[in-house]
Scaffold this motif. Structure first.
Motif, PDB file in Angstrom:
ATOM      1  N   PHE A 276       0.832  -1.207   0.000  1.00 40.40           N
ATOM      2  CA  PHE A 276       0.000   0.000   0.000  1.00 40.40           C
ATOM      3  C   PHE A 276       0.867   1.258   0.000  1.00 40.40           C
ATOM      4  O   PHE A 276       0.697   2.163  -0.821  1.00 40.40           O
ATOM      5  CB  PHE A 276      -0.920  -0.029   1.221  1.00 40.40           C
ATOM      6  CG  PHE A 276      -1.844   1.156   1.337  1.00 40.40           C
ATOM      7  CD1 PHE A 276      -3.035   1.191   0.636  1.00 40.40           C
ATOM      8  CD2 PHE A 276      -1.512   2.224   2.148  1.00 40.40           C
ATOM      9  CE1 PHE A 276      -3.896   2.280   0.742  1.00 40.40           C
ATOM     10  CE2 PHE A 276      -2.363   3.321   2.269  1.00 40.40           C
ATOM     11  CZ  PHE A 276      -3.548   3.339   1.559  1.00 40.40           C
TER      12      PHE A 276
ATOM     13  N   ASN B 125      -5.979   7.914   3.170  1.00 39.83           N
ATOM     14  CA  ASN B 125      -6.549   6.855   3.995  1.00 39.83           C
ATOM     15  C   ASN B 125      -6.802   7.341   5.419  1.00 39.83           C
ATOM     16  O   ASN B 125      -6.679   6.591   6.378  1.00 39.83           O
ATOM     17  CB  ASN B 125      -5.638   5.618   4.012  1.00 39.83           C
ATOM     18  CG  ASN B 125      -6.399   4.360   4.413  1.00 39.83           C
ATOM     19  OD1 ASN B 125      -7.612   4.277   4.261  1.00 39.83           O
ATOM     20  ND2 ASN B 125      -5.680   3.377   4.925  1.00 39.83           N
TER      21      ASN B 125
ATOM     22  N   SER C 297      -8.881   2.698   9.260  1.00 41.08           N
ATOM     23  CA  SER C 297      -9.136   1.745   8.188  1.00 41.08           C
ATOM     24  C   SER C 297      -9.700   0.433   8.736  1.00 41.08           C
ATOM     25  O   SER C 297     -10.695  -0.097   8.235  1.00 41.08           O
ATOM     26  CB  SER C 297      -7.846   1.482   7.413  1.00 41.08           C
ATOM     27  OG  SER C 297      -8.053   0.546   6.386  1.00 41.08           O
TER      28      SER C 297
ATOM     29  N   GLN D 225      -6.643  -7.596   5.379  1.00 46.13           N
ATOM     30  CA  GLN D 225      -5.529  -7.245   4.503  1.00 46.13           C
ATOM     31  C   GLN D 225      -5.168  -8.423   3.617  1.00 46.13           C
ATOM     32  O   GLN D 225      -5.323  -9.585   4.005  1.00 46.13           O
ATOM     33  CB  GLN D 225      -4.294  -6.846   5.318  1.00 46.13           C
ATOM     34  CG  GLN D 225      -4.487  -5.691   6.268  1.00 46.13           C
ATOM     35  CD  GLN D 225      -3.239  -5.437   7.102  1.00 46.13           C
ATOM     36  OE1 GLN D 225      -2.142  -5.926   6.807  1.00 46.13           O
ATOM     37  NE2 GLN D 225      -3.397  -4.675   8.170  1.00 46.13           N
TER      38      GLN D 225
ATOM     39  N   ASP E 260      -7.010  -4.904  -0.649  1.00 46.18           N
ATOM     40  CA  ASP E 260      -5.917  -4.080  -1.201  1.00 46.18           C
ATOM     41  C   ASP E 260      -5.570  -4.470  -2.631  1.00 46.18           C
ATOM     42  O   ASP E 260      -5.003  -3.671  -3.368  1.00 46.18           O
ATOM     43  CB  ASP E 260      -4.630  -4.118  -0.365  1.00 46.18           C
ATOM     44  CG  ASP E 260      -4.758  -3.372   0.953  1.00 46.18           C
ATOM     45  OD1 ASP E 260      -5.601  -2.461   1.038  1.00 46.18           O
ATOM     46  OD2 ASP E 260      -4.032  -3.720   1.901  1.00 46.18           O
TER      47      ASP E 260
ATOM     48  N   GLN F  17      -8.251  -0.683  -4.019  1.00 44.47           N
ATOM     49  CA  GLN F  17      -8.468   0.639  -3.453  1.00 44.47           C
ATOM     50  C   GLN F  17      -8.353   1.779  -4.468  1.00 44.47           C
ATOM     51  O   GLN F  17      -8.504   2.948  -4.112  1.00 44.47           O
ATOM     52  CB  GLN F  17      -7.478   0.901  -2.318  1.00 44.47           C
ATOM     53  CG  GLN F  17      -7.658  -0.002  -1.119  1.00 44.47           C
ATOM     54  CD  GLN F  17      -7.149   0.669   0.148  1.00 44.47           C
ATOM     55  OE1 GLN F  17      -7.352   1.843   0.371  1.00 44.47           O
ATOM     56  NE2 GLN F  17      -6.485  -0.100   0.988  1.00 44.47           N
TER      57      GLN F  17
END
Length: 333
Positions: free
Chosen positions: A72, A147, A196, A249, A277, A294
């Motif tokens: 990320f 984010n 998140s 995740q 992700d 995302q």
């Protein structure tokens, strides 16, 4: 052009020019203005700080990420820097880690280097003590946060984040359409719960209530990605009615997929898996892992555009932007 040329063109000594470049107080207003004008007209810059003294702009943007090793942060750093370069800016990248003091040091470093703006990547920068310090910094220079969606906001900060609520709705709607009946949420246990994580969890619970009204919410926490998959495997064996997992995740999903395949769980026939992700590794496993993308490129584009507007002294009509995520269906659902 060098310092000697500046001295010759301005009519002042090399020592006076040096004092101006180093922002010394022992220079007359007239001398400073004359030398600054020569510096600006000739685009002279022994370093970028000198250029900023002449124009009040450095064309530098500071970027802070908590861990550049993670997909990320790495992808955002790449996308941001590419767009900044297209707009005539250079980036200073700092990998702060999780230490509060280290995070603050990067802010101070960027201020000392007279950056035009700062970008913080990741919801961990909403941490209360750090964000309070960031608000003070925002009184001096514009900032963009990716984010992050804190309750208290600044007009000099741009906030860009995805809609995790809608993302989890997409995931559970897809599982329901494929006939799965008992999904659970698997998360990574951390010392500080990020925005998140909280929003993903809330989105899962909300979607579960609408789409699977007879299913109780179950969350399984992973503390150590490398060592705790055995516990998750045993938990599933004790609860055979569980037939789908939404992972907080992708890193969790990838490790789990490897472990489950090694222990002969048939995916997706026995167990569906959805990550979050859409990192590149999800396409390298023996079956590509369904994941939520995302839209990093769009978030980066909006962030850079907003930050540059703030550096120009413009007020954003809306400083909070929600970007819609997209479920990418692959082979594990």
């Amino acid at each position: 052009m060098d310092i000697y040329d500046i001295a010759r063109k301005s009519g002042y000594s090399i020592a006076t020019v040096s004092r101006v470049i180093n922002n010394s107080a022992n220079v007359s207003t007239k001398a400073r203005e004359t030398i600054m004008k020569v510096i600006a007209e000739n685009d002279y810059s022994p370093n970028r700080v000198a250029r900023s003294l002449a124009t009040n702009e450095s064309s530098l943007i500071g970027i802070i990420v908590p861990d550049i090793r993670k997909y990320f942060e790495r992808e955002f750093a790449y996308e941001l820097e590419k767009r900044l370069q297209d707009r005539g800016y250079m980036a200073l990248l700092g990998d702060s880690g999780s230490d509060l003091i280290n995070k603050k040091k990067y802010l101070d470093l960027y201020l000392a280097n007279k950056v035009d703006g700062i970008i913080c990547v990741g919801s961990s920068f909403e941490e209360e003590d750090f964000y309070a310090y960031l608000l003070k910094i925002a009184e001096k220079i514009p900032i963009a946060m990716i984010n992050s969606n804190p309750i208290k906001k600044s007009d000099n900060i741009s906030y860009v984040y995805i809609d995790e609520i809608d993302a989890m709705d997409q995931a559970l709607s897809h599982l329901h359409s494929k006939g799965y009946k008992h999904p659970i949420f698997v998360s990574l246990e951390q010392a500080n719960e990020t925005r998140s994580y909280i929003t993903k969890k809330a989105g899962f619970i909300e979607a579960l209530g609408f789409i699977f009204p007879d299913v109780d919410y179950v969350e399984y926490g992973i503390r150590d990605i490398d060592n705790d998959m055995r516990g998750l495997y045993k938990f599933l064996k004790k609860n055979p009615h569980i037939d789908a997992i939404c992972f907080e995740q992708d890193y969790l999903a990838v490790q789990a997929f490897k472990y489950f395949v090694e222990h002969r769980i048939d995916i997706p026939a026995e167990l569906a898996m959805i990550g979050f992700d859409n990192i590149d590794v999800t396409d390298y496993s023996s079956k590509k892992i369904t994941s939520i993308d995302q839209n990093i490129s769009l978030q980066a584009e909006i962030t850079v555009n907003n930050l540059i507007e703030l550096t120009k002294g413009n007020i954003l009509s809306e400083n909070s932007t929600i970007v819609k995520a997209k479920l990418i269906v692959k082979e594990t659902t």
